[in-house]
Write a protein that holds these residues in place. Structure first.
Motif, PDB file in Angstrom:
ATOM      1  N   GLU A 126       0.814  -1.213   0.000  1.00  0.00           N
ATOM      2  CA  GLU A 126       0.000   0.000   0.000  1.00  0.00           C
ATOM      3  C   GLU A 126       0.847   1.261   0.000  1.00  0.00           C
ATOM      4  O   GLU A 126       0.530   2.213  -0.709  1.00  0.00           O
ATOM      5  N   VAL A 127       1.956   1.293   0.745  1.00  0.00           N
ATOM      6  CA  VAL A 127       2.781   2.504   0.742  1.00  0.00           C
ATOM      7  C   VAL A 127       3.530   2.656  -0.581  1.00  0.00           C
ATOM      8  O   VAL A 127       3.684   3.783  -1.067  1.00  0.00           O
ATOM      9  N   ILE A 128       3.965   1.543  -1.184  1.00  0.00           N
ATOM     10  CA  ILE A 128       4.635   1.606  -2.489  1.00  0.00           C
ATOM     11  C   ILE A 128       3.672   2.161  -3.539  1.00  0.00           C
ATOM     12  O   ILE A 128       4.024   3.060  -4.306  1.00  0.00           O
ATOM     13  N   ILE A 129       2.459   1.639  -3.566  1.00  0.00           N
ATOM     14  CA  ILE A 129       1.468   2.091  -4.549  1.00  0.00           C
ATOM     15  C   ILE A 129       1.129   3.562  -4.326  1.00  0.00           C
ATOM     16  O   ILE A 129       1.106   4.350  -5.274  1.00  0.00           O
ATOM     17  N   LEU A 130       0.861   3.943  -3.094  1.00  0.00           N
ATOM     18  CA  LEU A 130       0.486   5.336  -2.819  1.00  0.00           C
ATOM     19  C   LEU A 130       1.630   6.293  -3.129  1.00  0.00           C
ATOM     20  O   LEU A 130       1.406   7.394  -3.642  1.00  0.00           O
ATOM     21  N   TYR A 131       2.844   5.894  -2.853  1.00  0.00           N
ATOM     22  CA  TYR A 131       3.991   6.775  -3.049  1.00  0.00           C
ATOM     23  C   TYR A 131       4.379   6.878  -4.528  1.00  0.00           C
ATOM     24  O   TYR A 131       4.504   7.974  -5.065  1.00  0.00           O
ATOM     25  N   TYR A 132       4.557   5.742  -5.186  1.00  0.00           N
ATOM     26  CA  TYR A 132       5.062   5.762  -6.554  1.00  0.00           C
ATOM     27  C   TYR A 132       3.995   5.914  -7.623  1.00  0.00           C
ATOM     28  O   TYR A 132       4.221   6.573  -8.631  1.00  0.00           O
ATOM     29  N   TYR A 133       2.851   5.298  -7.419  1.00  0.00           N
ATOM     30  CA  TYR A 133       1.826   5.339  -8.463  1.00  0.00           C
ATOM     31  C   TYR A 133       0.828   6.472  -8.266  1.00  0.00           C
ATOM     32  O   TYR A 133       0.360   7.061  -9.223  1.00  0.00           O
ATOM     33  N   GLU A 134       0.496   6.755  -7.030  1.00  0.00           N
ATOM     34  CA  GLU A 134      -0.437   7.861  -6.767  1.00  0.00           C
ATOM     35  C   GLU A 134       0.296   9.164  -6.484  1.00  0.00           C
ATOM     36  O   GLU A 134      -0.321  10.207  -6.335  1.00  0.00           O
ATOM     37  N   GLU A 135       1.627   9.075  -6.363  1.00  0.00           N
ATOM     38  CA  GLU A 135       2.491  10.229  -6.167  1.00  0.00           C
ATOM     39  C   GLU A 135       2.108  11.058  -4.938  1.00  0.00           C
ATOM     40  O   GLU A 135       2.150  12.278  -4.954  1.00  0.00           O
ATOM     41  N   LEU A 136       1.738  10.365  -3.874  1.00  0.00           N
ATOM     42  CA  LEU A 136       1.449  11.030  -2.614  1.00  0.00           C
ATOM     43  C   LEU A 136       2.729  11.117  -1.796  1.00  0.00           C
ATOM     44  O   LEU A 136       3.584  10.233  -1.875  1.00  0.00           O
ATOM     45  N   ASP A 137       2.859  12.170  -0.996  1.00  0.00           N
ATOM     46  CA  ASP A 137       4.043  12.254  -0.144  1.00  0.00           C
ATOM     47  C   ASP A 137       3.818  11.457   1.137  1.00  0.00           C
ATOM     48  O   ASP A 137       2.709  11.002   1.425  1.00  0.00           O
ATOM     49  N   THR A 138       4.873  11.275   1.899  1.00  0.00           N
ATOM     50  CA  THR A 138       4.801  10.423   3.083  1.00  0.00           C
ATOM     51  C   THR A 138       3.829  10.980   4.128  1.00  0.00           C
ATOM     52  O   THR A 138       3.189  10.204   4.843  1.00  0.00           O
ATOM     53  N   ASN A 139       3.705  12.297   4.214  1.00  0.00           N
ATOM     54  CA  ASN A 139       2.736  12.883   5.154  1.00  0.00           C
ATOM     55  C   ASN A 139       1.304  12.529   4.772  1.00  0.00           C
ATOM     56  O   ASN A 139       0.490  12.191   5.632  1.00  0.00           O
TER      57      ASN A 139
END
Length: 169
Positions: A126-139
């Motif tokens: 979930e963090v890989i998808i949100l970070y790399y594919y959805e381009e969300l920041d860690t916050n």
């Protein structure tokens, strides 16, 4: 300021058009089934439509929708229905016949990477998808998943390490 006013159907339809594919991708990473993904995606937007008045504008509409999607997908995974059914469908993408060998090689590599990511434990996936594919920041990821920022960073690093070990770059 809330960018949407309750009752404005045209504006909500625009929100759906803009974010439906993002929500589908997020939901699919959890349920790994196209039919279930479509059902949950509909639930996400129905829930968002009913509860748009509760959107405070503390985050973007996209972040709010992703949070709803993750919660709906996790609820499904906890359900009796899911536990009674064994998911057997893996990512299958329709491939268009292409002329160059390099395109085929690149496609195979992309599918292998997608398979490796989809095989990760959910907390890393979930963090890989949100970070790399959805381009969300860690916050944003921390807020969506309701976990500590350092936990997000740790999961992101461990997820990357797992991908590197399982996928030959």
């Amino acid at each position: 300021m809330v960018p949407y006013k309750a009752g404005n159907n045209e504006e909500f339809e625009e929100i759906v058009r803009e974010y439906v594919n993002d929500i589908r991708k997020i939901v699919y990473t959890y349920v790994k089934n196209h039919h279930t993904m479509e059902d949950i995606t509909q639930e996400v937007f129905w829930s968002a439509y009913r509860n748009i008045g509760q959107f405070r504008g503390d985050s973007t509409i996209k972040t709010w929708l992703i949070k709803i999607a993750i919660n709906k997908a996790k609820d499904y995974l906890k359900s009796w229905h899911y536990r009674a059914i064994k998911i057997t469908n893996l990512i299958k993408e329709d491939t268009v016949s292409r002329e160059t060998e390099q395109v085929v090689i690149d496609n195979d590599r992309d599918q292998e990477l997608a398979r490796v990511i989809m095989d990760l434990p959910i907390k890393y996936r979930e963090v890989i998808i949100l970070y790399y594919y959805e381009e969300l920041d860690t916050n944003e990821i921390s807020n969506i998943l309701n976990i500590n920022l350092n936990t997000v960073k740790t999961r992101l690093n461990r997820g990357r390490d797992l991908v590197k070990r399982r996928f030959n770059f």
